[in-house]
Write a protein that holds these residues in place. Structure first.
Motif, PDB file in Angstrom:
ATOM      1  N   ALA A   1       0.697  -5.590   2.602  1.00  0.00           N
ATOM      2  CA  ALA A   1      -0.505  -5.438   2.494  1.00  0.00           C
ATOM      3  C   ALA A   1      -1.224  -4.866   3.793  1.00  0.00           C
ATOM      4  CB  ALA A   1      -1.202  -6.597   1.970  1.00  0.00           C
ATOM      5  N   ARG A   2      -0.598  -5.335   4.725  1.00  0.00           N
ATOM      6  CA  ARG A   2      -1.130  -4.930   6.138  1.00  0.00           C
ATOM      7  C   ARG A   2      -0.748  -3.433   6.422  1.00  0.00           C
ATOM      8  NH1 ARG A   2      -0.024 -10.686   9.348  1.00  0.00           N
ATOM      9  NH2 ARG A   2      -1.871 -11.687   8.734  1.00  0.00           N
ATOM     10  N   ARG A   3       0.545  -3.050   6.100  1.00  0.00           N
ATOM     11  CA  ARG A   3       1.111  -1.722   6.362  1.00  0.00           C
ATOM     12  C   ARG A   3       0.415  -0.889   5.431  1.00  0.00           C
ATOM     13  NH1 ARG A   3       2.694   1.824   9.736  1.00  0.00           N
ATOM     14  NH2 ARG A   3       4.044   3.216   9.144  1.00  0.00           N
ATOM     15  N   ALA A   4      -0.110  -1.302   4.466  1.00  0.00           N
ATOM     16  CA  ALA A   4      -0.995  -0.255   3.343  1.00  0.00           C
ATOM     17  C   ALA A   4      -2.212   0.383   4.262  1.00  0.00           C
ATOM     18  CB  ALA A   4      -1.281  -0.980   2.166  1.00  0.00           C
ATOM     19  N   VAL A   5      -2.862  -0.708   4.594  1.00  0.00           N
ATOM     20  CA  VAL A   5      -4.093  -0.349   5.518  1.00  0.00           C
ATOM     21  C   VAL A   5      -3.715   0.249   6.915  1.00  0.00           C
ATOM     22  CG1 VAL A   5      -6.158  -1.364   6.891  1.00  0.00           C
ATOM     23  CG2 VAL A   5      -4.951  -2.461   4.604  1.00  0.00           C
ATOM     24  N   GLU A   6      -2.582   0.011   7.469  1.00  0.00           N
ATOM     25  CA  GLU A   6      -2.148   0.966   8.584  1.00  0.00           C
ATOM     26  C   GLU A   6      -2.004   2.286   8.201  1.00  0.00           C
ATOM     27  OE1 GLU A   6       0.994  -1.144  10.240  1.00  0.00           O
ATOM     28  OE2 GLU A   6       0.308  -2.709  11.104  1.00  0.00           O
ATOM     29  N   LEU A   7      -1.454   2.473   7.158  1.00  0.00           N
ATOM     30  CA  LEU A   7      -1.111   3.930   6.681  1.00  0.00           C
ATOM     31  C   LEU A   7      -2.341   4.613   5.964  1.00  0.00           C
ATOM     32  CD1 LEU A   7       2.418   3.314   4.677  1.00  0.00           C
ATOM     33  CD2 LEU A   7       2.020   4.460   6.927  1.00  0.00           C
ATOM     34  N   GLY A   8      -3.475   3.934   6.145  1.00  0.00           N
ATOM     35  CA  GLY A   8      -4.882   4.803   5.701  1.00  0.00           C
ATOM     36  C   GLY A   8      -5.319   4.162   4.377  1.00  0.00           C
ATOM     37  N   VAL A   9      -4.525   3.550   3.540  1.00  0.00           N
ATOM     38  CA  VAL A   9      -5.178   2.957   2.398  1.00  0.00           C
ATOM     39  C   VAL A   9      -6.444   2.440   2.642  1.00  0.00           C
ATOM     40  CG1 VAL A   9      -4.839   1.584   0.412  1.00  0.00           C
ATOM     41  CG2 VAL A   9      -2.708   2.875   1.210  1.00  0.00           C
ATOM     42  N   THR A  10      -7.610   2.738   1.845  1.00  0.00           N
ATOM     43  CA  THR A  10      -8.819   2.165   1.826  1.00  0.00           C
ATOM     44  C   THR A  10      -9.324   1.276   0.826  1.00  0.00           C
ATOM     45  OG1 THR A  10      -9.903   4.224   1.569  1.00  0.00           O
ATOM     46  CG2 THR A  10      -9.568   3.726   3.816  1.00  0.00           C
ATOM     47  N   LEU A  11      -8.685   1.491  -0.405  1.00  0.00           N
ATOM     48  CA  LEU A  11      -9.036   0.661  -1.712  1.00  0.00           C
ATOM     49  C   LEU A  11      -7.762  -0.141  -1.867  1.00  0.00           C
ATOM     50  CD1 LEU A  11     -11.124   1.847  -4.521  1.00  0.00           C
ATOM     51  CD2 LEU A  11      -8.957   0.689  -4.824  1.00  0.00           C
TER      52      LEU A  11
END
Length: 282
Positions: free
Chosen positions: A40-50
């Motif tokens: 989950a944290r990596r998804a946000v690091e990669l630019g996921v915003t939803l």
């Protein structure tokens, strides 16, 4: 990496067009939970915003996992959840539950679990055929008017239900099963495209890993080989090019698969390749 253009859900909620479905993230045991938090944290690091979740995913456990991983939430991150499914008191099985008191309770408890003052986007997980649609959506509209919901979406609906819902509320999003391999809900997507309603396909890459010499799976694999990509990436690229309202939400509990999914944003299909990825003849 070249990012696809963003989208304004409901005309004002800015998100990147490739989201993340959290359903596959396990809340237990401990080692699996630690990995899920890292994903989950990596998804946000990669630019996921939803990030998409639901009360159904572990009776709120998936929502609590996302809180542990991401709260306090970074600016611009949208956690969208779904309500309208509950366990039967008689059987313990999950069942559709669109009664106003159930929807209100799940919305309010969801705010507490997610540590939110208001749901930026709240979706009705399924339409309960035993409750008038006007009652289900009317309850969500009341909660919106009370400031507990900003935007209302629907999941697994028909084009007819979408048209009916739009007479009752302003529909911000639709979340239906859809992919290059599964186009049953094409009429719903077309209606969303015409109205500018966000369309969040779930199971967006189901079938991409299947081996096939011919037919659509084989054609996807062939296009992937031409592009130096994976079939999963081609399936996601096709969705991103299918309509500007499409916001795929691929889910995974594997970091490598997450990286693969996000990298699909840089894939561009040629007109010829798009033409080959048509609905196969019956």
């Amino acid at each position: 990496m070249t990012e696809p253009s963003g989208f304004l859900i409901g005309g004002d909620l800015a998100v990147q067009r490739l989201g993340f479905g959290a359903m596959q993230l396990p809340a237990s045991p401990a080692a699996a939970r630690e990995n899920a938090i890292a994903v989950a944290r990596r998804a946000v690091e990669l630019g996921v915003t939803l990030i998409d979740t639901a009360y159904l995913y572990g009776a709120g456990a998936n929502e609590e996992l996302l809180v542990e991983a991401l709260h306090p939430y970074p600016d611009g991150l949208v956690i969208t959840t779904k309500v309208g499914v509950a366990r039967s008191a008689a059987t313990g099985e999950w069942e559709l539950a669109g009664r106003p008191e159930v929807l209100r309770d799940q919305v309010e408890r969801g705010l507490t679990r997610l540590r939110l003052e208001r749901h930026a986007l709240l979706q009705l997980h399924r339409v309960d055929p035993e409750v008038p649609l006007a009652d289900q959506l009317g309850t969500l509209r009341e909660l919106r008017d009370e400031g507990k919901i900003a935007r209302i979406g629907l999941s697994e609906i028909t084009a007819g239900q979408l048209a009916e819902a739009r007479q009752i509320i302003e529909v911000a999003s639709v979340q239906n099963r859809y992919s290059v391999f599964d186009r049953e809900h094409e009429p719903v997507l077309d209606a969303c495209t015409a109205a500018g309603i966000a369309f969040l396909p779930w199971r967006p890459v189901a079938g991409a890993g299947e081996e096939a010499a011919g037919g659509l799976p084989g054609e996807v694999a062939a296009v992937a080989a031409e592009l130096g990509a994976t079939p999963t990436q081609v399936a996601l690229a096709w969705l991103l090019e299918r309509s500007p309202v499409v916001l795929p939400i691929p889910g995974t509990a594997d970091l490598a698969h997450l990286e693969e999914n996000v990298a699909a944003q840089r894939i561009r299909l040629t007109p010829g390749q798009r033409g080959r990825l048509r609905v196969p003849a019956a």
